[in-house]
Design a protein around this motif. Structure first.
Motif, PDB file in Angstrom:
ATOM      1  N   ASN A   1       0.829  -1.194   0.000  1.00  0.00           N
ATOM      2  CA  ASN A   1       0.000   0.000   0.000  1.00  0.00           C
ATOM      3  C   ASN A   1       0.871   1.255   0.000  1.00  0.00           C
ATOM      4  O   ASN A   1       2.109   1.172  -0.016  1.00  0.00           O
ATOM      5  N   TRP A   2       0.222   2.415   0.039  1.00  0.00           N
ATOM      6  CA  TRP A   2       0.959   3.681  -0.033  1.00  0.00           C
ATOM      7  C   TRP A   2       1.890   3.833   1.166  1.00  0.00           C
ATOM      8  O   TRP A   2       3.010   4.334   1.016  1.00  0.00           O
ATOM      9  N   TYR A   3       1.472   3.383   2.322  1.00  0.00           N
ATOM     10  CA  TYR A   3       2.299   3.498   3.523  1.00  0.00           C
ATOM     11  C   TYR A   3       3.538   2.606   3.426  1.00  0.00           C
ATOM     12  O   TYR A   3       4.629   2.991   3.848  1.00  0.00           O
TER      13      TYR A   3
ATOM     14  N   SER B   1       5.926   4.378   1.030  1.00  0.00           N
ATOM     15  CA  SER B   1       6.561   5.521   1.679  1.00  0.00           C
ATOM     16  C   SER B   1       7.630   5.077   2.666  1.00  0.00           C
ATOM     17  O   SER B   1       8.695   5.702   2.773  1.00  0.00           O
TER      18      SER B   1
ATOM     19  N   TRP C   1       2.217   4.097  -7.039  1.00  0.00           N
ATOM     20  CA  TRP C   1       1.864   5.085  -6.027  1.00  0.00           C
ATOM     21  C   TRP C   1       2.733   6.336  -6.201  1.00  0.00           C
ATOM     22  O   TRP C   1       3.927   6.226  -6.436  1.00  0.00           O
TER      23      TRP C   1
ATOM     24  N   ASP D   1      -2.273  13.556  -2.958  1.00  0.00           N
ATOM     25  CA  ASP D   1      -3.693  13.255  -2.822  1.00  0.00           C
ATOM     26  C   ASP D   1      -4.362  13.458  -4.177  1.00  0.00           C
ATOM     27  O   ASP D   1      -3.877  14.215  -5.024  1.00  0.00           O
TER      28      ASP D   1
ATOM     29  N   LYS E   1      -5.280   8.541  -2.680  1.00  0.00           N
ATOM     30  CA  LYS E   1      -3.940   8.804  -3.192  1.00  0.00           C
ATOM     31  C   LYS E   1      -3.906   8.463  -4.686  1.00  0.00           C
ATOM     32  O   LYS E   1      -4.621   7.579  -5.153  1.00  0.00           O
TER      33      LYS E   1
ATOM     34  N   PRO F   1      -5.031   4.930   0.554  1.00  0.00           N
ATOM     35  CA  PRO F   1      -3.614   4.644   0.816  1.00  0.00           C
ATOM     36  C   PRO F   1      -3.357   3.333   1.547  1.00  0.00           C
ATOM     37  O   PRO F   1      -2.245   2.808   1.502  1.00  0.00           O
TER      38      PRO F   1
END
Length: 353
Positions: A187-189, A192, A265, A269, A311, A335
């Motif tokens: 996922n986005w997390y 990151s 990703w 936003d 996102k 996200p």
């Protein structure tokens, strides 16, 4: 009373008959307009499907066997979230030994994108309104990964940090033969966290698009014509592919897989461009919510707006249609969602004196 006056005086029965005739005429005209409009919509849909069929690289009769349920990846990822503290499948030394020094060097390489203006978005009417309008953006110089982040690279991250592995890694180990495939079900997390560990960050949406299309506003990284031989999309392979495969589909700056393979990703936003003609409703985050016991029994949920944003995802994927791989196309997701066609690459700012 004149003869002319006598002619225009109608009996009540005649007046009623004429009113009925007039009403029937109006209804018939409306029906013809509706039918004509419907036929036009069907024709446009047929043209769209014809374009997609022409670009497909597998027998569309097999489509039912290739489609995965929309919520399946989400459910698998939520189940995997419960294994956040699971021990990593590789030690640091084992992860380093997955590839040769030359392979690591190549996969870790970055491309410098020079400072300057470029054309972002599109004015094409058949593109999603969220990609409207085309506008000029000025960016500082930056660097972006030449390739999507691979399973092997992600394994080093997991070994070093103890981060949870993707749900398709059995016992925390990469599937055989996919070391240099893009890591997915992140996922986005997750993306990151990897970028921060690597001393980088996720690219902004504008940085991603400039790296994909250059400064001339082209529709795909290689030009304005769709070419299925230059990318992995629309089930022409049936899975993600080695990130070094499509050298003939590289962007003007030499960045690979900016169209197809997996959706990427980015930092931003999902918000409207200034001057867009897209409905504001498109950008409002929504979650599925069961409103009552009857809906729960029927397994029905309504999409309810929430005060949060999606996102952005870019680039299209091996599952998506060819039009979603256009350099300006904007996809989006929550996200915390993950899928077997979601991946990412990293970027970094260029230091100036």
């Amino acid at each position: 009373m004149s003869k002319l006056d006598k002619k225009i005086i109608l009996s009540p029965a005649e007046q009623l008959r004429r009113k009925r005739f007039f009403s029937a005429t109006i209804i018939t005209c409306i029906a013809l307009v509706v039918v004509g409009g419907s036929l036009h919509v069907v024709k446009l849909g047929s043209i769209r499907m014809g374009e997609m069929r022409a670009l497909a690289t597998y027998n569309l009769k097999e489509e039912s066997t290739r489609i995965r349920a929309a919520g399946e990846d989400i459910a698998l990822h939520e189940e995997n979230e419960n294994r956040k503290n699971q021990s990593a499948g590789y030690t640091v030394s084992e992860a380093d030994a997955l590839l040769t020094k030359e392979q690591w060097k190549e996969l870790d390489s970055m491309v410098t994108i020079p400072a300057g203006k470029f054309l972002m978005g599109t004015n094409l009417k058949n593109a999603d309104a969220a990609s409207h309008p085309q506008h000029q953006v000025n960016l500082d110089a930056f660097q972006i990964d030449k390739y999507l982040v691979t399973n092997a690279q992600y394994a080093r991250f997991i070994a070093a940090t103890g981060h949870r592995p993707p749900s398709d890694w059995k016992n925390g180990k990469i599937q055989e033969g996919t070391l240099q495939y893009p890591v997915t079900l992140v996922n986005w997390y997750d993306a990151s966290a990897y970028a921060k560990w690597a001393g980088k960050r996720l690219p902004t949406e504008a940085e991603w698009e400039k790296a994909a299309r250059g400064t001339d506003g082209r529709r795909w990284p290689w030009g304005n014509e769709m070419d299925p031989a230059r990318l992995n999309t629309y089930y022409n392979v049936g899975s993600a592919t080695n990130v070094t495969t499509y050298s003939n589909g590289a962007s003007p700056y030499g960045v690979f897989d900016m169209a197809g393979n997996v959706n990427e990703w980015v930092e931003d936003d999902f918000l409207p461009y200034k001057g867009t003609d897209a409905e504001a409703e498109v950008f409002k985050g929504k979650i599925a919510k069961v409103q009552n016991e009857q809906d729960q029994a029927m397994k029905v949920a309504d999409l309810v707006p929430v005060n949060k944003y999606y996102k952005v995802l870019r680039g299209g994927s091996w599952k998506g249609d060819p039009f979603s791989t256009a350099t300006y196309h904007r996809d989006y997701s929550w996200p915390n969602y993950a899928s077997d066609f979601y991946g990412f690459r990293c970027a970094s700012s260029v230091k100036t004196n």
